[in-house]
Design a protein around this motif. Sequence first.
Motif, mmCIF file in Angstrom:
data_model
loop_
_atom_site.group_PDB
_atom_site.id
_atom_site.type_symbol
_atom_site.label_atom_id
_atom_site.label_comp_id
_atom_site.label_asym_id
_atom_site.label_seq_id
_atom_site.Cartn_x
_atom_site.Cartn_y
_atom_site.Cartn_z
ATOM 1 N N ILE A 238 -0.609 3.893 6.884
ATOM 2 C CA ILE A 238 0.272 4.058 8.047
ATOM 3 C C ILE A 238 -0.309 5.077 9.026
ATOM 4 C CG2 ILE A 238 2.552 4.929 8.719
ATOM 5 C CD1 ILE A 238 3.452 3.644 5.941
ATOM 6 N N LEU A 239 -0.820 6.183 8.492
ATOM 7 C CA LEU A 239 -1.429 7.195 9.364
ATOM 8 C C LEU A 239 -2.699 6.648 10.009
ATOM 9 C CD1 LEU A 239 -0.894 10.476 7.307
ATOM 10 C CD2 LEU A 239 0.482 9.578 9.195
ATOM 11 N N ALA A 240 -3.424 5.789 9.291
ATOM 12 C CA ALA A 240 -4.612 5.162 9.878
ATOM 13 C C ALA A 240 -4.222 4.274 11.059
ATOM 14 C CB ALA A 240 -5.366 4.350 8.824
ATOM 15 N N ALA A 241 -3.100 3.581 10.946
ATOM 16 C CA ALA A 241 -2.626 2.757 12.066
ATOM 17 C C ALA A 241 -2.308 3.637 13.273
ATOM 18 C CB ALA A 241 -1.396 1.951 11.660
ATOM 19 N N ILE B 11 4.398 14.761 2.500
ATOM 20 C CA ILE B 11 4.329 14.115 1.194
ATOM 21 C C ILE B 11 4.913 15.037 0.130
ATOM 22 C CG2 ILE B 11 2.042 14.918 0.506
ATOM 23 C CD1 ILE B 11 1.566 11.943 -0.392
ATOM 24 N N PHE B 12 5.535 14.443 -0.860
ATOM 25 C CA PHE B 12 6.067 15.211 -1.974
ATOM 26 C C PHE B 12 5.486 14.625 -3.250
ATOM 27 C CE2 PHE B 12 8.898 11.706 -1.170
ATOM 28 C CZ PHE B 12 9.143 11.185 -2.434
ATOM 29 N N VAL B 13 5.431 15.445 -4.278
ATOM 30 C CA VAL B 13 4.858 15.008 -5.547
ATOM 31 C C VAL B 13 5.987 14.547 -6.463
ATOM 32 C CG1 VAL B 13 3.484 15.703 -7.542
ATOM 33 C CG2 VAL B 13 2.931 16.600 -5.272
ATOM 34 N N ASN B 14 5.890 13.303 -6.908
ATOM 35 C CA ASN B 14 6.854 12.755 -7.862
ATOM 36 C C ASN B 14 6.506 13.221 -9.269
ATOM 37 O OD1 ASN B 14 8.456 10.740 -6.242
ATOM 38 N ND2 ASN B 14 6.390 10.009 -5.815
ATOM 39 N N LYS B 15 7.460 13.073 -10.163
ATOM 40 C CA LYS B 15 7.177 13.354 -11.578
ATOM 41 C C LYS B 15 6.181 12.339 -12.126
ATOM 42 C CE LYS B 15 11.568 15.566 -12.473
ATOM 43 N NZ LYS B 15 12.859 15.529 -13.146
ATOM 44 N N ASN B 16 6.211 11.122 -11.573
ATOM 45 C CA ASN B 16 5.319 10.068 -12.009
ATOM 46 C C ASN B 16 4.067 10.074 -11.113
ATOM 47 O OD1 ASN B 16 3.959 7.630 -12.343
ATOM 48 N ND2 ASN B 16 5.825 6.452 -12.632
ATOM 49 N N ASP C 30 8.940 6.364 7.479
ATOM 50 C CA ASP C 30 9.306 6.671 6.098
ATOM 51 C C ASP C 30 8.407 5.808 5.208
ATOM 52 O OD1 ASP C 30 10.719 7.676 3.863
ATOM 53 O OD2 ASP C 30 11.995 5.902 3.857
ATOM 54 N N PRO C 31 7.215 6.333 4.873
ATOM 55 C CA PRO C 31 6.230 5.526 4.157
ATOM 56 C C PRO C 31 6.617 5.215 2.713
ATOM 57 C CG PRO C 31 5.207 7.440 5.191
ATOM 58 C CD PRO C 31 6.680 7.632 5.248
ATOM 59 N N SER C 32 6.274 4.010 2.303
ATOM 60 C CA SER C 32 6.421 3.565 0.920
ATOM 61 C C SER C 32 5.584 2.307 0.764
ATOM 62 C CB SER C 32 7.886 3.268 0.609
ATOM 63 O OG SER C 32 8.018 2.579 -0.620
ATOM 64 N N LEU C 33 5.007 2.117 -0.404
ATOM 65 C CA LEU C 33 4.213 0.921 -0.619
ATOM 66 C C LEU C 33 5.092 -0.319 -0.665
ATOM 67 C CD1 LEU C 33 1.414 -0.293 -1.074
ATOM 68 C CD2 LEU C 33 1.705 0.133 -3.520
ATOM 69 N N SER C 34 6.296 -0.191 -1.195
ATOM 70 C CA SER C 34 7.171 -1.361 -1.313
ATOM 71 C C SER C 34 7.915 -1.677 -0.019
ATOM 72 C CB SER C 34 8.161 -1.180 -2.456
ATOM 73 O OG SER C 34 8.961 -0.042 -2.232
ATOM 74 N N THR D 90 3.315 8.878 -6.972
ATOM 75 C CA THR D 90 2.735 9.759 -5.959
ATOM 76 C C THR D 90 1.490 9.127 -5.358
ATOM 77 O OG1 THR D 90 3.577 11.708 -7.114
ATOM 78 C CG2 THR D 90 1.801 12.065 -5.517
ATOM 79 N N LEU D 91 0.649 8.523 -6.198
ATOM 80 C CA LEU D 91 -0.565 7.884 -5.720
ATOM 81 C C LEU D 91 -0.237 6.718 -4.788
ATOM 82 C CD1 LEU D 91 -3.633 7.646 -5.779
ATOM 83 C CD2 LEU D 91 -3.397 6.226 -7.826
ATOM 84 N N LYS D 92 0.725 5.887 -5.146
ATOM 85 C CA LYS D 92 1.119 4.753 -4.300
ATOM 86 C C LYS D 92 1.673 5.234 -2.963
ATOM 87 C CE LYS D 92 1.960 1.550 -8.075
ATOM 88 N NZ LYS D 92 2.965 0.824 -8.851
ATOM 89 N N LEU D 93 2.469 6.288 -3.001
ATOM 90 C CA LEU D 93 3.014 6.851 -1.763
ATOM 91 C C LEU D 93 1.880 7.365 -0.873
ATOM 92 C CD1 LEU D 93 5.270 7.863 0.107
ATOM 93 C CD2 LEU D 93 5.404 9.914 -1.330
ATOM 94 N N ALA D 94 0.930 8.058 -1.487
ATOM 95 C CA ALA D 94 -0.192 8.597 -0.710
ATOM 96 C C ALA D 94 -1.023 7.480 -0.092
ATOM 97 C CB ALA D 94 -1.058 9.487 -1.595
#
Length: 156
Positions: free
Chosen positions: A88-91, A69-74, A7-11, A78-82
């Motif tokens: 993570i996918l690179a790992a 991936i889903f597109v946020n309103k912000n 469950d990817p997230s930058l934070s 979306t960029l941070k999630l991507a």
Amino acid sequence: MLILGLDPSLSCTGWGIVRAEGSRISHVANGQVKTDAKAPVAERLHHLHDAIFAVIGQYAPDRAAAEEIFVNKNPQSTLKLAQARGAILAACGRASLSVSEHAARAVKKSVVGTGGAEKAQVQAMLKVLLPGVKVEGADAADALAVAIADAHLGRG
């Protein structure tokens, strides 16, 4: 078959590993990788990459799965999630681990029975499907749900 759900997230990225033996699913491990919000983005992405690569090295899953991936309103969100997903996918790629992707609705339907399920419903079903398991947080719960859905949905 060991399946790593992500469950990817930058934070805070959640991860969960389940063992699938036929229709039986059992818990192996789960956790969360948190990054320092004050650190530069490059350092945060490096931390995510290394932490997930270490999980892969420790548990040697047979495959991985992540929500599409889903597109946020912000757009910034979306960029941070991507970016986090990319690290993570690179790992996974570095470890030669194939990754399948599932829509959030498909994950919810697989675990709860309805694609419109709320997070609380998914977490409640995890307690039923993986009794007695201590889940390390909401992001780890989501990752376990992705792994369970991948076990149910299979691959072509």
